[in-house]
Scaffold this motif. Sequence first.
Motif, short mmCIF file in Angstrom:
data_model
loop_
_atom_site.label_atom_id
_atom_site.label_comp_id
_atom_site.label_asym_id
_atom_site.label_seq_id
_atom_site.Cartn_x
_atom_site.Cartn_y
_atom_site.Cartn_z
N UNK A 237 0.82 -1.21 0.00
CA UNK A 237 0.00 0.00 0.00
C UNK A 237 0.85 1.26 0.00
N UNK A 238 1.96 1.25 0.74
CA UNK A 238 2.82 2.44 0.81
C UNK A 238 3.35 2.81 -0.57
N UNK A 239 3.74 1.82 -1.34
CA UNK A 239 4.28 2.09 -2.67
C UNK A 239 3.24 2.73 -3.57
N UNK A 240 2.03 2.21 -3.53
CA UNK A 240 0.98 2.75 -4.40
C UNK A 240 0.43 4.07 -3.89
N UNK A 241 0.67 4.38 -2.63
CA UNK A 241 0.13 5.61 -2.05
C UNK A 241 1.19 6.68 -1.84
N UNK A 242 2.43 6.38 -2.19
CA UNK A 242 3.49 7.37 -2.05
C UNK A 242 3.90 7.63 -0.62
N UNK A 243 3.78 6.63 0.24
CA UNK A 243 4.14 6.78 1.65
C UNK A 243 5.49 6.11 1.92
N UNK A 244 6.36 6.75 2.73
CA UNK A 244 7.66 6.14 3.04
C UNK A 244 7.57 5.07 4.10
N UNK A 245 8.38 4.03 3.95
CA UNK A 245 8.53 2.99 4.97
C UNK A 245 9.78 3.33 5.80
N UNK A 246 9.60 3.51 7.08
CA UNK A 246 10.70 3.91 7.96
C UNK A 246 10.84 2.89 9.08
N UNK A 247 11.99 2.27 9.26
CA UNK A 247 12.17 1.32 10.35
C UNK A 247 12.09 2.02 11.70
N UNK A 248 11.58 1.35 12.73
CA UNK A 248 11.48 1.94 14.06
C UNK A 248 12.84 2.40 14.58
N UNK A 249 12.84 3.49 15.31
CA UNK A 249 14.08 4.07 15.82
C UNK A 249 14.84 3.10 16.71
N UNK A 250 14.11 2.26 17.47
CA UNK A 250 14.75 1.33 18.40
C UNK A 250 15.69 0.36 17.70
N UNK A 251 15.36 -0.01 16.47
CA UNK A 251 16.16 -1.02 15.76
C UNK A 251 16.81 -0.46 14.50
N UNK A 252 16.89 0.86 14.37
CA UNK A 252 17.37 1.45 13.11
C UNK A 252 18.79 1.03 12.76
N UNK A 253 19.62 0.72 13.77
CA UNK A 253 21.00 0.33 13.50
C UNK A 253 21.19 -1.19 13.42
#
Length: 631
Positions: A237-253
């Motif tokens: 849905x994000x791809x078709x709606x132009x929304x970014x996928x962002x990993x949670x800050x807790x596990x970003x690294x």
Amino acid sequence: MFDGYDSCSEDTSSSSSSDESEEEVAPLPSSLPIIKNNGQVYTYPDGKSGMATCEMCGMVGVRDAFYSKTKRFCSVSCSRSYSSNSKKASILARLQVAGKPPTKKAKVLQKQPLVAKLAAYAQYQATLQNQAKTKAAAVPVEGFSWGNYINSNSFTAAPVTCFKHAPMGTCWGDIAEGVRVEVPNTDCSLPTKVFWIAGIVKLAGYNALLRYEGFENDSSLDFWCNICGSDIHPVGWCATSGKPLVPPRTIQHKYTNWKTFLVKRLTGAKTLPPDFSQKVSESMQYPFKTSMRVEVVDKTHLCRTRVAVVESVIGGRLRLVYEESEDKTDDFWCHMYSPLIHHIGWSRSIGHRFKRSDITKKQDGHFDAPSHLFMKVKEVDAAGEWFKEGMKLEAIDPLNLSAICVATIRKVLADGYLMIGIDGSEAADGSDWFCYHATSPSIFPVGFCEINMIELTPPRGYAKLPFKWFDYLRETDSIAAPVKLFNKEVPNHGFHVGMKLEAVDLMEPRLVCVATVTRIIHRLLRIHFDGWEDEYDQWVDCESPDLYPVGWCQLTGYQLQPPAPQSSRDSQSSSSKQKKKAKSQQYKGHKKMTSLQLKEELLDGEEYSFLQGASDQESNGSASYYIKQEP
């Protein structure tokens, strides 16, 4: 499964939600990876040289992640929305609704340069949030949470597929543990709403316990949500709606290549159907409308019906106001598929008693509900052997739904309907007779309670206890209704003892309460209201429209009654509960027999043949019907 993070060029036809510009602009943290629609991962540099500001919405971000050759816009939608007009005009046009004056936010932004605009907007949003918090603090918040209740007690909930009348009840599909969805990422401090992929860890009705991808066995950020909610989407849905996928800050690294991680995790996984939200919306469209006129049982005289008008419709439940109620306080709640409501003219067509209204003509705006909207009953053949007045049977007491009582057929109506009276407690004028259809799952042949180890409530004042049907029929010179005439169909309903659900308190039908299935006898369910004594339990059919999945109230906006606190149980403050308690005490029958006692009694030839329906009638093959069920 790759649509949620696969490549998407600037020419993609997707567009972002217009309400994103309404969210607070917060400082961007350093070293935060963002997965844009092209699937690449970017990291914010320490210096300012790699940063850029969107000329459309003012969002600050990594220049390399921006769109157009000159990297002027943060998204495709911003690029397309930009016009040759000045920045001031572009921002104002984006914030205005056609035909309406500029919002307070737009007025603030159009007067200041970009940096000042962002700061003013942040302050404006903070003021609104503080006002909202102040307002919310003044309103008492109900502390019950289905998620906490289920987690803390390891409860299970009845699946949505058990409730065919509820939204999505017939098209729930393969939604189960392990299904992946795209949901808002709350572990993030970006200025706009962003999303991440989560998997269903546990299902409880409509509610799902979700865990963000990448947390593995870490449940610290698990959260409950209604799977039919507007923020739950299938992967892609994000791809078709132009929304970014962002990993949670807790596990970003945790991973350096999030795209590779997602490909590995999502290959072969299941997600929601692409038209899931459309199906949810369609399943919540109800044919009954306000101002429709219906015939409904008179709650003060069960033997008759009255005309009532649909005042409101919530989740398929109707608030009906009796037509003669001038102040609209004399009302009755029931589901649109309830056997208690009928089309105008139904009573006359079958010979049922009906209270004529003093209103000689329809009130303005009121109109009769079409007959095809009402639940159809199964057609029966009354030409051969059929129910007759005076026949005995067992029936759920409509005034005390925790009791199955000795009952008598008082009148045979047309189309398979019967007027039933509860022995020993009938009014002289028959005003408490109740109308059951011959196929109703609430009436049973003689011996049903005994063979299934249910406490049968004998006639009030009956002295010869323990109650024996054989003796009672002989004393009253009556016969039992033939077993073969009763509804013996048992659907594969899917309920199990201990399952949680939301159930109507039929003694106060405006209330929907937290409840538990405590017994199952064929298609009959014993419903216990959490926090209340067992004497308030109700016998309900497995297909009753008064049972709903966990999360139904939240989905439809109906108020859920939480388990009664200890103080409520002690005080018994509810008058309806007090009346019910008093009646149940008057109707106490003999104690349940042990399995050994029941077996010994059934070995008595005369009694056993009677239980098979061989007293004053042929056997009717009832042995296959009377299957002992363990409590």
